[in-house]
Design an enzyme around this catalytic site. Structure first.
Site, short mmCIF file in Angstrom:
data_model
loop_
_atom_site.label_atom_id
_atom_site.label_comp_id
_atom_site.label_asym_id
_atom_site.label_seq_id
_atom_site.Cartn_x
_atom_site.Cartn_y
_atom_site.Cartn_z
N ASP A 496 0.86 -1.19 0.00
CA ASP A 496 0.00 0.00 0.00
C ASP A 496 0.90 1.24 0.00
O ASP A 496 2.12 1.14 0.13
CB ASP A 496 -0.88 -0.04 1.25
CG ASP A 496 -2.07 0.91 1.17
OD1 ASP A 496 -2.23 1.58 0.14
OD2 ASP A 496 -2.83 0.95 2.15
N ASP A 572 -9.15 4.07 -1.73
CA ASP A 572 -9.94 4.55 -0.60
C ASP A 572 -11.32 5.05 -1.03
O ASP A 572 -11.59 6.27 -1.03
CB ASP A 572 -9.19 5.64 0.14
CG ASP A 572 -7.89 5.13 0.75
OD1 ASP A 572 -7.76 3.91 0.89
OD2 ASP A 572 -7.03 5.95 1.09
#
Length: 907
Positions: A496, A572
């Site tokens: 990530d 997100d």
């Protein structure tokens, strides 16, 4: 205190702060190129144009600059055009970087030129596979003909621009050429600006797709009087929908299609890139007369106009000439690669949140899934499992016995995924930091001497320079079981924040004037930073098992070619119906751009979700390649077993549906590895003749046989579906009811149902789960049923199934099976169903049995059914025939998936 204030500021963000991110008008090179409409008037230098066996070479020149042009014929109907700075008598100030690691092979295979001619005003060559490239000398322009039809033209607007590196500052170079400010940040350009751009027109196409990653419609929309599409990997919290701003990854590729031909364009440049896009008519451009025919006037031929603008690097463009959609995906995947057959567990259901708190929490989640008999293959741990955000470590208070925990998770065939980000805590007692610094594997500040320190989860952080091959090798070694404490081969990895994310950097990423390996500025390599990290991670997991076990890696940042070593998710998102809707065009776009292993956070990452939205999202995720639920640390817990009974049952049913369809989905992944076609497909890939469905982005195809339309509105219990194709038959999967295409219809979709259709002419293998299963590992011996949807004539159907051990690389040595199934009308009174080995290199013999066969669209009246097995002695088969619904169910088939057999149905 500084760290806690920073974390609080990050978590308080409820939506993207657009003021942190630049627009084209805020970006000097984009502003210069977009506002300057003057003609650059490049021309071919006399006597410079030459041919060799596979390419055209020439020098381009205008009053300010000289450039080198190469146009190369590649195999499989692909053309490459490269424009670079001209070296001349003096050495170049700086060599431009080429991202050849993005390609499956650094040197793509070339084909020979069949014919060529150098003329006074234009020159041309023809390829062996029948395509033609015409170069106009003055003003410079390139026209590509696919089998006699002009499909694209380069620099027809005469906008080719190429800013060359300089040795010294010149006042006339324009604003932002040598340095540029954004907020408190100053970007220094020691060699001046080196931006490039060119216009590319696509002839005969009304729509194009691609350019991930944006939260936009699937079909690209005009950027006239609007922001161009931006390709610049950025960490964007809770991104907006219907917005062309850059997100986490970039693939500068677009595809266009019409009923006659398909075209793809790859702009191979990993620096910040902006793309303008609009649709006009061929008669409004300079090539109108070239495309006009006796049957079609130029003013009726659509033309897509694009302009690619990149901050630095080469103009390196690949054109894929199709002509069919299937050809296009094969051509593109030959260049950038495919996703290898993934480990089977990775296609199951994944449960994740930021964060499962400790070992007790992990065990309780696993136990609750088992107690409620909900299948689950993977549980994930986010950043809080580490020792103060030191990756490759554990918080010893929360996870005192990590290896034992991993082994306990694996008892029922499950795996664990751990997060490992690219930022490294600046801590003299942290082994990873000490080693990376000592070896010189860290990104440097301008000047190349001082290590860059930015702010991320660990507070002060340094960043591994993954562009350095030795740093990648070192990183890979860190996943060895004797180095990564507490892990086993049942641990896989999540990369990530690898855009890379720098909380105190410009646009929350690295300054562009940082220095990488081989004296490369960050601006040159930015969009491939994450690519290099996940590639190194992937290689590390392969080395860990001495290339025995297939790895699983998830990445947020990506570039062309990322599909070879990682899966991708859309970052997100938020728990809203709008984000659920937006996930579909985002995933279709990624799939179109060659990245098939994709998904979105089920339920939405930000915000609390409601049970209805959560269930509907799970139903959609069940038919998408990567199926993971994930949630922000501030959200309420939302594991499926926490839902009220009716929602819990519906969520569980969605997961079980996924597991039932896994034999089919796994087969599609295998076929992708051979032909490049994605798992999740737009209508036009399979049904190109139906133009009505070209811009459809609320439903999709899974492979060639399944159509999925999720429920996308709160309270909706009837879902509208468009059945694509001309003269196709679609069968409601649950009922087997036949529906003709094209046309729209409504289907009842109570909370526990998603609209799923089977395409006529296909055969789908479905796993029969006769009881609860904890994971895919527990389904390996389960029987399979064949669902046969007959074509609109009722006389044929076919399908395939792929089998291997699901976890090792043994399939590369022949330990696999790839079998086909065929339904055929032999004559009016005999219909057969047969199995056949489609690849004799496969040596796997499976014990899995076929339990039932469902036939849909039956237009005959069967009297008897016989099966012929190994001894070729017919055996009676029981069956039921429903004349009203035109369906047959054959029971107790008892045939092995990997044996030849035949069933006769006598009318």
């Amino acid at each position: 205190m500084k760290w806690f204030l920073l974390l609080g500021a990050v978590l308080a963000v409820s939506a993207v702060d657009r003021a942190k991110f630049r627009r084209c008008i805020d970006t000097a090179f984009c502003r210069r190129h977009r506002e300057d409409k003057s003609l650059t008037d490049y021309k071919i230098v006399s006597n410079s144009l030459k041919f060799n066996d596979t390419a055209l070479h020439a020098i381009l020149k205008n009053k300010e600059n000289s450039l080198v042009l190469d146009i190369v014929a590649l195999k499989d109907s692909t053309i490459r055009l490269v424009i670079d700075e001209f070296e001349g008598k003096e050495a170049r100030v700086r060599t431009r970087w080429q991202p050849l690691d993005a390609l499956a092979k650094a040197e793509p295979e070339q084909q020979k030129i069949k014919k060529s001619e150098v003329g006074k005003e234009e020159s041309w060559f023809e390829t062996e596979d029948g395509h033609k490239v015409v170069v106009q000398h003055k003003p410079f322009r390139v026209d590509l003909y696919a089998k006699g039809t002009l499909v694209t033209t380069i620099n027809s607007r005469n906008w080719l621009r190429f800013e060359h590196f300089r040795k010294g500052k010149k006042t006339k170079d324009g604003d932002g050429f040598w340095e540029e400010k954004w907020g408190d940040h100053k970007d220094m350009k020691p060699h001046g600006s080196s931006s490039v751009s060119v216009d590319i027109a696509l002839l005969g196409f009304k729509m194009a797709y691609g350019l991930p990653e944006h939260s936009e419609t699937y079909a690209l929309r005009s950027t006239n009087n609007y922001e161009p599409y931006r390709l610049y990997n950025l960490d964007v919290f809770e991104y907006e929908i219907n917005n062309p701003m850059a997100l986490y990854g970039s693939v500068p590729y677009l595809a266009a299609t019409n009923p006659r031909r398909t075209l793809g364009v790859l702009w191979l440049n990993p620096s910040e890139t902006w793309v303008d896009y609009d649709i006009s008519r061929a008669d409004l451009g300079v090539v109108g007369k070239l495309v006009e025919t006796e049957d079609e006037r130029a003013d009726r031929i659509p033309q897509i106009n694009t302009r690619f603008i990149s901050e630095t690097g080469l103009i390196d463009v690949f054109f894929f000439l199709g002509p069919k959609p299937h050809d296009l995906f094969r051509q593109y995947s030959k260049l950038t690669g495919v996703t290898p057959v993934p480990p089977q567990f990775s296609l199951g259901y994944h449960q994740c949140r930021w964060n499962y708190k400790d070992e007790k929490d992990v065990r309780e989640v696993i136990a609750k899934f088992d107690e409620n008999e909900i299948p689950m293959d993977v549980i994930w741990l986010d950043i809080e499992h580490t020792d103060e955000k030191r990756y490759f470590t554990w918080d010893k208070e929360k996870f005192p016995e990590p290896k034992q925990m991993v082994e306990d998770v694996a008892k029922k065939g499950r795996k664990m995924v751990l997060i490992v980000d690219p930022h490294i805590k600046k801590d003299k007692n942290y082994t990873i930091y000490k080693e990376a610094r000592k070896k010189g594997f860290l990104v440097k500040e301008l000047g190349g001497k001082k290590t860059f320190v930015g702010n991320c989860w660990p507070q002060d952080s340094v960043y591994i320079d993954f562009t350095n091959p030795e740093a990648r090798k070192w990183w890979s070694e860190k996943f060895a079981l004797d180095k990564y404490e507490g892990t086993t081969e049942d641990v896989h990895i999540w990369n990530d924040m690898n855009e890379p994310s720098v909380f105190n950097g410009p646009e929350i990423t690295m300054p562009k004037d940082l220095v990488h390996y081989d004296d490369r500025e960050h601006r040159e390599v930015h969009n491939m930073y994450g690519f290099y990290q996940h590639e190194a991670t992937h290689n590390g997991l392969i080395q860990r098992s001495e290339r025995k076990l297939r790895p699983f890696v998830l990445t947020r940042a990506f570039f062309a070619g990322s599909q070879r070593t990682a899966a991708v998710w859309t970052g997100d998102n938020a728990a809203t119906w709008e984000h659920l809707k937006a996930s579909i065009p985002m995933l279709l776009t990624l799939s179109t751009a060659g990245i098939p292993f994709v998904g979105a956070d089920v339920g939405g990452f930000f915000k609390d979700t409601d049970p209805e939205l959560l269930v509907r999202w799970a139903q959609a995720g069940a038919f998408q390649p990567f199926f993971r639920a994930h949630a922000h640390t501030d959200t309420k817990r939302r594991e499926p077993y926490l839902l009220d009974e009716n929602f819990r049952a519906a969520y569980k049913k969605a997961i079980e549906t996924r597991y039932k369809f896994l034999p089919y989905i796994y087969t599609i992944f295998y076929e992708h590895s051979k032909n490049g076609k994605p798992v999740m497909r737009p209508h036009w890939l399979e049904l190109v003749e139906d133009e009505v469905g070209y811009d459809e982005d609320r439903q999709w195809l899974v492979g060639n046989a399944i159509l999925v339309k999720p429920t996308l509105e709160a309270g909706e219990t009837r879902t509208s579906v468009y059945l694509p194709g001309k003269r196709e038959i679609w069968y409601e999967f649950d009922t087997g009811k036949a529906r003709p295409s094209p046309g729209a219809m409504q289907i009842e979709t109570p909370i526990d149902k998603i609209a799923v259709f089977q395409r006529g002419g296909t055969i789908i293998p479905i796993r029969e789960m006769d009881g609860p299963r904890a994971s895919l590992a527990e389904t390996k011996a389960d029987p399979v049923s064949l669902y046969i949807g007959l074509n609109n004539r009722g006389d044929s159907a076919n399908g395939t199934i792929y089998l291997d051990d699901g976890e090792t690389f043994a399939y590369e040595k022949g330990e696999f099976a790839f079998w086909g199934f065929t339904f055929k009308k032999e004559h009016d009174y005999l219909f057969t169903i047969t199995s056949k080995n489609l690849d004799k290199k496969g040596k796997l013999e499976s014990e899995i049995l076929i339990d039932k066969i469902y036939l849909r669209g039956v237009k005959f009246y069967p009297q008897t059914a016989h099966i012929y097995l190994d001894d070729f002695v017919p055996e009676d088969l029981p069956f039921e025939h429903d004349r009203d619904s035109q369906q047959i169910v054959i029971s107790n088939v008892g045939a092995y998936l990997t044996k030849e057999w035949k069933i006769d149905l006598h009318g």
